[in-house]
Design an enzyme around this catalytic site. Structure first.
Site, PDB file in Angstrom:
ATOM      1  N   ASN A  16       0.859  -1.186   0.000  1.00  0.00           N
ATOM      2  CA  ASN A  16       0.000   0.000   0.000  1.00  0.00           C
ATOM      3  C   ASN A  16       0.894   1.235   0.000  1.00  0.00           C
ATOM      4  OD1 ASN A  16      -1.813   2.048   0.488  1.00  0.00           O
ATOM      5  ND2 ASN A  16      -2.367   1.379   2.552  1.00  0.00           N
ATOM      6  N   TRP A  17       0.992   1.865  -1.156  1.00  0.00           N
ATOM      7  CA  TRP A  17       1.917   3.003  -1.289  1.00  0.00           C
ATOM      8  C   TRP A  17       1.390   4.251  -0.588  1.00  0.00           C
ATOM      9  CZ3 TRP A  17       3.347   2.982  -7.254  1.00  0.00           C
ATOM     10  CH2 TRP A  17       3.928   1.744  -7.569  1.00  0.00           C
ATOM     11  N   LYS A  18       0.119   4.245  -0.208  1.00  0.00           N
ATOM     12  CA  LYS A  18      -0.517   5.430   0.398  1.00  0.00           C
ATOM     13  C   LYS A  18      -0.349   6.621  -0.559  1.00  0.00           C
ATOM     14  CE  LYS A  18      -0.074   3.194   4.793  1.00  0.00           C
ATOM     15  NZ  LYS A  18       0.062   3.245   6.238  1.00  0.00           N
ATOM     16  N   HIS A 106      -9.342   1.108   5.682  1.00  0.00           N
ATOM     17  CA  HIS A 106      -8.019   1.365   6.275  1.00  0.00           C
ATOM     18  C   HIS A 106      -8.178   2.366   7.416  1.00  0.00           C
ATOM     19  CE1 HIS A 106      -3.871   2.570   6.779  1.00  0.00           C
ATOM     20  NE2 HIS A 106      -3.525   1.476   6.125  1.00  0.00           N
ATOM     21  N   GLU A 108      -6.509   4.815   8.246  1.00  0.00           N
ATOM     22  CA  GLU A 108      -6.298   6.226   7.862  1.00  0.00           C
ATOM     23  C   GLU A 108      -7.565   6.803   7.236  1.00  0.00           C
ATOM     24  OE1 GLU A 108      -2.664   5.514   5.682  1.00  0.00           O
ATOM     25  OE2 GLU A 108      -1.689   5.007   7.581  1.00  0.00           O
ATOM     26  N   GLU A 178      -4.678  -4.772  11.059  1.00  0.00           N
ATOM     27  CA  GLU A 178      -3.677  -3.710  11.174  1.00  0.00           C
ATOM     28  C   GLU A 178      -3.861  -2.960  12.490  1.00  0.00           C
ATOM     29  OE1 GLU A 178      -2.101  -2.612   6.984  1.00  0.00           O
ATOM     30  OE2 GLU A 178      -3.472  -1.107   7.731  1.00  0.00           O
ATOM     31  N   GLY A 184       3.116   2.639  10.683  1.00  0.00           N
ATOM     32  CA  GLY A 184       4.041   3.746  10.447  1.00  0.00           C
ATOM     33  C   GLY A 184       4.815   4.168  11.681  1.00  0.00           C
ATOM     34  N   SER A 224       4.107  -1.747  10.102  1.00  0.00           N
ATOM     35  CA  SER A 224       5.576  -1.712  10.202  1.00  0.00           C
ATOM     36  C   SER A 224       6.257  -3.012   9.776  1.00  0.00           C
ATOM     37  CB  SER A 224       6.010  -1.300  11.612  1.00  0.00           C
ATOM     38  OG  SER A 224       5.577   0.026  11.883  1.00  0.00           O
ATOM     39  N   GLY A 245       3.139  -0.963   4.223  1.00  0.00           N
ATOM     40  CA  GLY A 245       3.052   0.462   3.894  1.00  0.00           C
ATOM     41  C   GLY A 245       4.414   1.004   3.504  1.00  0.00           C
ATOM     42  N   GLY A 246       5.077   1.670   4.456  1.00  0.00           N
ATOM     43  CA  GLY A 246       6.349   2.345   4.193  1.00  0.00           C
ATOM     44  C   GLY A 246       7.364   1.512   3.422  1.00  0.00           C
TER      45      GLY A 246
HETATM   46  O1  G3H Z   1      -1.550  -0.401   4.729  1.00  0.00           O
HETATM   47  C1  G3H Z   1      -0.477  -0.538   5.318  1.00  0.00           C
HETATM   48  C2  G3H Z   1      -0.360  -0.278   6.713  1.00  0.00           C
HETATM   49  O2  G3H Z   1      -1.022   0.869   7.103  1.00  0.00           O
HETATM   50  C3  G3H Z   1       1.012  -0.428   7.302  1.00  0.00           C
HETATM   51  O3  G3H Z   1       1.816   0.707   7.062  1.00  0.00           O
HETATM   52  P1  G3H Z   1       3.344   0.676   7.566  1.00  0.00           P
HETATM   53  O4  G3H Z   1       3.938  -0.598   7.001  1.00  0.00           O
HETATM   54  O5  G3H Z   1       3.956   1.900   6.998  1.00  0.00           O
HETATM   55  O6  G3H Z   1       3.299   0.640   9.047  1.00  0.00           O
END
Ligand code: G3H
Length: 267
Positions: A16-18, A106, A108, A178, A184, A224, A245-246
């Site tokens: 998930n690149w956000k 999600h 967010e 999650e 994050g 994470s 994510g990141g």
């Molecule tokens: O969608 C992915 C998650 O929100 C995890 O994000 P993260 O790997 O940056 O903690």
């Protein structure tokens, strides 16, 4: 020699690149991830990229043109099919772009866009209506975990998201656990934390539908996940993949995560 790994459910590693990377950067990252993984690795583990909407057409053209063995999806969709909903994107549009997956619920979106359980449920219905597979996210915040209410919190979110979703649709869903406190933050849940909630989600699916359906549904962990932590998480019996994510916007790190079966057998 490393022994061959097999799985009950084909693992899914989804990135998930956000709100990161424009369409040119998307092409470059997708190409790098694809060439870093062999056909055999991509056969064993399904790998998906989930870029912003504006990148999807470029990713589609690349994946189709170069016959890449990656799949892709979107980060959200409208609960409606079409109409006066400025800024929204429908499931039909995503299906036309060749999306396999769409992330729904999600944390967010729940936090910054005030998405409630009823909207999440409507989006799950819209995804199925348009032939998309939802990656349905559930997870507790820190205060809920500190009160030890995390399991009931997540199963309640699951119940609400799946209201009136029939068995023939739900069998294809992907659920992602999650924990919000791990997103994050660099604070990854322990493998045991991930297993506890993923097992509870599967048990709830078995109760609501059937043990056979629950056994076929993939449940991911997200929060994470990095190359160094993925193998321990993936060793858990009810964890079938990761929503990353990141680490998913670094091609080498993401490809290393997708090669997790090799970390497990390397030692
Ligand atoms: O969608 C992915 C998650 O929100 C995890 O994000 P993260 O790997 O940056 O903690």
């Amino acid at each position: 020699m490393a022994k061959k790994v097999t799985f009950d459910r084909r693992p899914l590693i989804a990135g998930n690149w956000k709100m990161n990377l424009n369409h040119l950067e998307a092409i470059s990252l997708t190409q790098k991830v694809a060439i870093s993984l062999t056909e055999e690795q991509l056969d064993l583990v399904e790998v998906a990229v989930i870029p912003p909407f504006t990148d999807l057409r470029s990713v589609q053209t690349l994946v189709d043109g170069d016959k890449l063995l990656l799949v892709y999806g979107a980060q959200d969709l409208s609960p409606f099919d079409s109409g006066a909903y400025t800024g929204d994107i429908s499931g039909a549009m995503l299906a036309k772009l060749g999306c396999t997956y769409v992330v729904i619920g999600h944390s967010e979106r729940r936090e910054y866009h005030n998405e409630d359980d009823a909207l999440v449920n409507a989006k799950v219905k819209a995804a199925f209506k348009h032939g998309l597979t939802p990656i349905l996210c559930v997870g507790e915040g820190l205060s809920v975990r500190e009160e030890s209410q995390h399991v009931s919190h997540c199963t309640s979110q699951l119940d609400a998201a799946l209201a009136k979703i029939p068995a023939e649709q739900v069998k294809d869903i992907v659920v992602a656990y999650e924990p919000v406190w791990a997103i994050g933050t660099g604070k990854v849940a322990s493998p045991e934390d991930a297993q506890e909630v993923c097992a509870a989600i599967r048990a709830r699916l078995a109760e609501k539908y059937s043990p056979e359906i629950a056994d076929g549904i993939r449940i991911l962990y997200g929060g994470s996940v990095k190359a160094k932590s993925v193998a321990g998480i993936m060793a858990q019996p009810d964890v079938d993949g990761a929503l990353v994510g990141g680490a998913s916007i670094d091609a080498d790190e993401f490809a290393t995560i997708a090669r997790f079966p090799e970390h497990a057998t390397a030692s």
